[in-house]
Design a protein around this motif. Structure first.
Motif, PDB file in Angstrom:
ATOM      1  N   VAL A  91       0.808  -0.999   0.011  1.00  0.00           N
ATOM      2  CA  VAL A  91       0.022   0.038  -0.130  1.00  0.00           C
ATOM      3  C   VAL A  91       0.931   1.258  -0.053  1.00  0.00           C
ATOM      4  O   VAL A  91       2.105   1.124   0.354  1.00  0.00           O
ATOM      5  N   GLY A  92       0.224   2.349  -0.655  1.00  0.00           N
ATOM      6  CA  GLY A  92       0.961   3.655  -0.743  1.00  0.00           C
ATOM      7  C   GLY A  92       0.514   4.303   0.290  1.00  0.00           C
ATOM      8  O   GLY A  92      -0.314   4.462   1.054  1.00  0.00           O
ATOM      9  N   LEU A  93       1.418   5.559   0.681  1.00  0.00           N
ATOM     10  CA  LEU A  93       0.813   6.404   1.593  1.00  0.00           C
ATOM     11  C   LEU A  93       1.709   7.889   1.412  1.00  0.00           C
ATOM     12  O   LEU A  93       3.019   7.792   1.154  1.00  0.00           O
ATOM     13  N   LEU A  94       1.026   8.779   1.194  1.00  0.00           N
ATOM     14  CA  LEU A  94       1.570  10.359   0.521  1.00  0.00           C
ATOM     15  C   LEU A  94       1.039  11.284   1.399  1.00  0.00           C
ATOM     16  O   LEU A  94      -0.026  11.288   1.983  1.00  0.00           O
ATOM     17  N   GLY A  95       1.895  12.221   1.761  1.00  0.00           N
ATOM     18  CA  GLY A  95       1.407  13.484   2.304  1.00  0.00           C
ATOM     19  C   GLY A  95       2.171  13.925   3.557  1.00  0.00           C
ATOM     20  O   GLY A  95       3.257  13.311   3.908  1.00  0.00           O
ATOM     21  N   PRO A  96       2.024  15.094   4.045  1.00  0.00           N
ATOM     22  CA  PRO A  96       2.932  15.679   5.081  1.00  0.00           C
ATOM     23  C   PRO A  96       2.917  14.851   6.388  1.00  0.00           C
ATOM     24  O   PRO A  96       1.736  14.393   6.923  1.00  0.00           O
ATOM     25  N   VAL A  97       4.070  14.464   6.894  1.00  0.00           N
ATOM     26  CA  VAL A  97       3.862  13.634   8.022  1.00  0.00           C
ATOM     27  C   VAL A  97       3.168  14.009   9.232  1.00  0.00           C
ATOM     28  O   VAL A  97       2.677  13.222  10.097  1.00  0.00           O
ATOM     29  N   VAL A 137      10.744 -10.056  -4.269  1.00  0.00           N
ATOM     30  CA  VAL A 137       9.808  -8.986  -3.614  1.00  0.00           C
ATOM     31  C   VAL A 137       9.647  -7.663  -4.569  1.00  0.00           C
ATOM     32  O   VAL A 137      10.725  -7.120  -4.978  1.00  0.00           O
ATOM     33  N   MET A 138       8.419  -7.208  -4.717  1.00  0.00           N
ATOM     34  CA  MET A 138       8.205  -6.088  -5.090  1.00  0.00           C
ATOM     35  C   MET A 138       8.469  -4.828  -4.306  1.00  0.00           C
ATOM     36  O   MET A 138       7.755  -4.559  -3.390  1.00  0.00           O
ATOM     37  N   SER A 139       9.661  -4.413  -4.476  1.00  0.00           N
ATOM     38  CA  SER A 139      10.042  -3.271  -3.776  1.00  0.00           C
ATOM     39  C   SER A 139       9.780  -1.898  -4.569  1.00  0.00           C
ATOM     40  O   SER A 139       8.711  -1.914  -5.078  1.00  0.00           O
ATOM     41  N   SER A 140      10.771  -1.042  -4.695  1.00  0.00           N
ATOM     42  CA  SER A 140      10.412   0.353  -5.336  1.00  0.00           C
ATOM     43  C   SER A 140      11.700   1.146  -5.367  1.00  0.00           C
ATOM     44  O   SER A 140      12.590   0.724  -4.563  1.00  0.00           O
ATOM     45  N   VAL A 141      12.024   2.064  -6.485  1.00  0.00           N
ATOM     46  CA  VAL A 141      12.933   2.921  -6.334  1.00  0.00           C
ATOM     47  C   VAL A 141      12.999   3.573  -4.879  1.00  0.00           C
ATOM     48  O   VAL A 141      14.098   3.753  -4.348  1.00  0.00           O
ATOM     49  N   MET A 142      11.774   3.606  -4.231  1.00  0.00           N
ATOM     50  CA  MET A 142      11.577   4.049  -2.996  1.00  0.00           C
ATOM     51  C   MET A 142      12.088   3.083  -1.811  1.00  0.00           C
ATOM     52  O   MET A 142      11.997   3.854  -0.751  1.00  0.00           O
ATOM     53  N   GLY A 143      12.489   2.045  -2.318  1.00  0.00           N
ATOM     54  CA  GLY A 143      13.253   1.095  -1.379  1.00  0.00           C
ATOM     55  C   GLY A 143      14.711   1.493  -1.158  1.00  0.00           C
ATOM     56  O   GLY A 143      15.534   1.142  -0.395  1.00  0.00           O
ATOM     57  N   GLN A 145      15.903   5.062  -2.435  1.00  0.00           N
ATOM     58  CA  GLN A 145      16.215   6.425  -2.437  1.00  0.00           C
ATOM     59  C   GLN A 145      14.942   6.947  -1.894  1.00  0.00           C
ATOM     60  O   GLN A 145      13.689   6.825  -2.141  1.00  0.00           O
ATOM     61  N   GLY A 146      15.113   7.749  -0.767  1.00  0.00           N
ATOM     62  CA  GLY A 146      13.982   8.396  -0.081  1.00  0.00           C
ATOM     63  C   GLY A 146      13.238   9.528  -1.192  1.00  0.00           C
ATOM     64  O   GLY A 146      14.349  10.291  -1.916  1.00  0.00           O
ATOM     65  N   VAL A 147      12.209   9.657  -0.975  1.00  0.00           N
ATOM     66  CA  VAL A 147      11.605  10.732  -1.732  1.00  0.00           C
ATOM     67  C   VAL A 147      10.427  11.462  -0.831  1.00  0.00           C
ATOM     68  O   VAL A 147       9.720  11.057  -0.112  1.00  0.00           O
ATOM     69  N   VAL A 148      10.744  12.846  -0.979  1.00  0.00           N
ATOM     70  CA  VAL A 148      10.055  13.863  -0.246  1.00  0.00           C
ATOM     71  C   VAL A 148       8.250  13.513  -0.344  1.00  0.00           C
ATOM     72  O   VAL A 148       7.790  13.002  -1.121  1.00  0.00           O
ATOM     73  N   PHE A 149       7.741  13.624   0.772  1.00  0.00           N
ATOM     74  CA  PHE A 149       6.430  13.558   0.983  1.00  0.00           C
ATOM     75  C   PHE A 149       5.813  12.107   0.756  1.00  0.00           C
ATOM     76  O   PHE A 149       4.627  11.626   0.871  1.00  0.00           O
ATOM     77  N   ASN A 150       6.834  11.101   0.616  1.00  0.00           N
ATOM     78  CA  ASN A 150       6.545   9.511   0.655  1.00  0.00           C
ATOM     79  C   ASN A 150       7.385   9.047   1.732  1.00  0.00           C
ATOM     80  O   ASN A 150       7.607   7.700   1.792  1.00  0.00           O
ATOM     81  N   ASP A 151       7.257   9.760   2.898  1.00  0.00           N
ATOM     82  CA  ASP A 151       8.465   9.430   3.936  1.00  0.00           C
ATOM     83  C   ASP A 151       8.134   8.051   4.525  1.00  0.00           C
ATOM     84  O   ASP A 151       9.022   7.236   4.676  1.00  0.00           O
ATOM     85  N   VAL A 152       7.056   7.833   4.928  1.00  0.00           N
ATOM     86  CA  VAL A 152       6.522   6.630   5.643  1.00  0.00           C
ATOM     87  C   VAL A 152       6.566   5.356   4.727  1.00  0.00           C
ATOM     88  O   VAL A 152       7.003   4.276   4.991  1.00  0.00           O
ATOM     89  N   TYR A 153       6.144   5.506   3.516  1.00  0.00           N
ATOM     90  CA  TYR A 153       6.139   4.396   2.418  1.00  0.00           C
ATOM     91  C   TYR A 153       7.681   4.080   2.082  1.00  0.00           C
ATOM     92  O   TYR A 153       7.882   2.882   2.014  1.00  0.00           O
ATOM     93  N   SER A 156       8.915   2.077   4.824  1.00  0.00           N
ATOM     94  CA  SER A 156       8.571   0.506   4.912  1.00  0.00           C
ATOM     95  C   SER A 156       9.189  -0.274   3.612  1.00  0.00           C
ATOM     96  O   SER A 156       9.634  -1.391   4.235  1.00  0.00           O
ATOM     97  N   LYS A 157       9.532   0.417   2.739  1.00  0.00           N
ATOM     98  CA  LYS A 157      10.234  -0.187   1.567  1.00  0.00           C
ATOM     99  C   LYS A 157      11.684  -0.443   1.842  1.00  0.00           C
ATOM    100  O   LYS A 157      12.537  -1.361   1.732  1.00  0.00           O
ATOM    101  N   PHE A 158      12.226   0.613   2.635  1.00  0.00           N
ATOM    102  CA  PHE A 158      13.914   0.730   2.984  1.00  0.00           C
ATOM    103  C   PHE A 158      13.989  -0.602   3.877  1.00  0.00           C
ATOM    104  O   PHE A 158      14.967  -1.356   4.134  1.00  0.00           O
ATOM    105  N   ALA A 159      12.815  -0.650   4.935  1.00  0.00           N
ATOM    106  CA  ALA A 159      12.887  -1.868   6.122  1.00  0.00           C
ATOM    107  C   ALA A 159      13.044  -3.174   5.305  1.00  0.00           C
ATOM    108  O   ALA A 159      13.961  -3.800   5.724  1.00  0.00           O
ATOM    109  N   MET A 160      11.999  -3.164   4.316  1.00  0.00           N
ATOM    110  CA  MET A 160      12.141  -4.527   3.404  1.00  0.00           C
ATOM    111  C   MET A 160      13.324  -4.841   2.720  1.00  0.00           C
ATOM    112  O   MET A 160      13.915  -6.004   2.793  1.00  0.00           O
TER     113      MET A 160
END
Ligand code: NAD
Length: 313
Positions: A91-97, A137-143, A145-153, A156-160
């Motif tokens: 699942v995705g999650l977007l927005g100011p923390v 495992v379906m990770s993401s570029v965001m696994g 590299q951090g991307v602004v406003f996608n902090d929590v998503y 979660s992908k970095f953790a994986m």
């Protein structure tokens, strides 16, 4: 013989397409177990799969957030034998923390991180006994590299990624392969809808500047990037098929060559300054021209960087 492939999150998007691509393999090399939380949502998959349903494709219910559901699902597979596990549900999650509750964040981690851990824990012991298997495992570029406003998503992908990078070493000793797939933006039906919703939302408790950076700076450039360089679920399914059919599958598999230079930045400068400043400039100084800038970056970097991407064809 046929390889048994179990895929999570097959009611839509990338998971649906991977299930169809593997089940319609011309040489019928795969017995696909497509799983989804709610079997009531099976119609889109069955429509896309056509007449292979009941032959190379079967369905099982599976919620990656439930220990019980994961156990029941794997127990109902013949001899619990799974050759290839594809962890796709996410699942995705977007927005100011400031606007996201800790409960919401935990839900994302329960799916994207613990969901994968649950699956691997359930399937790995049998793979170890057989000294064979492939976990994807379906990770993401965001696994990576951090991307602004996608902090929590991103977290979660970095953790994986960290979990899997660690697991890969012991699994190799048991002849079990582990592969991450790291797509950039992919056009799924939820993407535009999510962005539109997010643009309309109000963010009580978040200061006006942050909301402006999010809605007027981040969102337009993000939509621009999706439109200019998004891949299709078909592309990702083809990449995934390539990974599982490779004699020596790689651990990491970026699918979009526009992101290889970006990811390379962080390894080129271990202090992180290069990454943070590049992203700052991309967002706040290039904004709506971001995808053009990224294309220039891609053109300027040597082709060996690009070739490290896994391509759909
Ligand atoms: P999607 O929303 O169409 O697919 C995600 C699927 O996971 C859905 O079918 C959903 O029902 C399922 N799911 C969610 N929670 C679940 C649970 N608890 N148990 C079982 N299934 C559950 O989106 P998608 O783009 O196809 O996403 C698939 C994967 O690809 C995700 O892991 C996502 O993080 C990753 N990804 C997507 C993009 C993109 O831009 N769309 C980019 C990189 C990586």
């Amino acid at each position: 013989g046929q390889k048994v492939v179990l895929i999570t999150g097959c009611s839509s998007g990338i998971g649906l397409r991977i299930a169809v691509t593997l089940a319609t393999d011309e040489k019928k090399r795969y017995h696909v177990i497509a799983t989804m939380r709610d079997l009531k949502k099976k119609d889109k998959l069955l429509e896309a799969a056509g007449d292979v349903y009941g032959k190379t494709l079967m369905l099982l219910p599976l919620d990656v957030c439930s220990d019980e559901s994961v156990r029941q699902c794997i127990n109902s597979v013949k001899d619990r034998h799974i050759d290839i596990l594809i962890n796709n549900a996410g699942v995705g999650l977007l927005g100011p923390v400031e606007s996201i509750s800790i409960e919401e964040m935990k839900r994302v981690f329960d799916t994207n991180f613990f969901g994968v851990v649950r699956m691997i824990k359930e399937v790995m012991p049998d793979m170890k006994k057989r000294r064979s298997g492939h976990i994807v495992v379906m990770s993401s570029v965001m696994g990576l590299q951090g991307v602004v406003f996608n902090d929590v998503y991103t977290a979660s992908k970095f953790a994986m990624e960290g979990f899997c990078e660690s697991m890969a070493v012991q699994l190799l000793k048991f002849n079990i392969r582990l592969s991450m797939i790291e797509p950039g933006p992919v056009h799924t039906e939820f993407e535009t809808k999510m962005m539109e919703e997010v643009a309309k939302m109000e963010y009580p408790g978040v200061d006006a500047d942050t909301i402006r950076y999010f809605k007027d700076v981040y969102l337009p450039s993000s939509i621009d990037i999706f439109e200019a360089m998004g891949q299709t679920p078909e592309d990702i399914a083809k990449c995934t098929k390539k990974v599982i059919e490779s004699d020596s599958p790689r651990f990491r598999n970026l699918t979009n060559s526009l992101y290889t230079p970006i990811v390379a930045l962080k390894y080129a400068d271990e202090t992180g300054g290069l990454s943070v400043n590049t992203f700052y400039n991309l967002l706040f100084n290039f904004g709506p021209l971001m995808h053009i800038t990224m294309n220039i970056l891609k053109c300027l970097t040597c082709s060996c960087l690009r070739r490290r991407t896994i391509s759909p064809d």
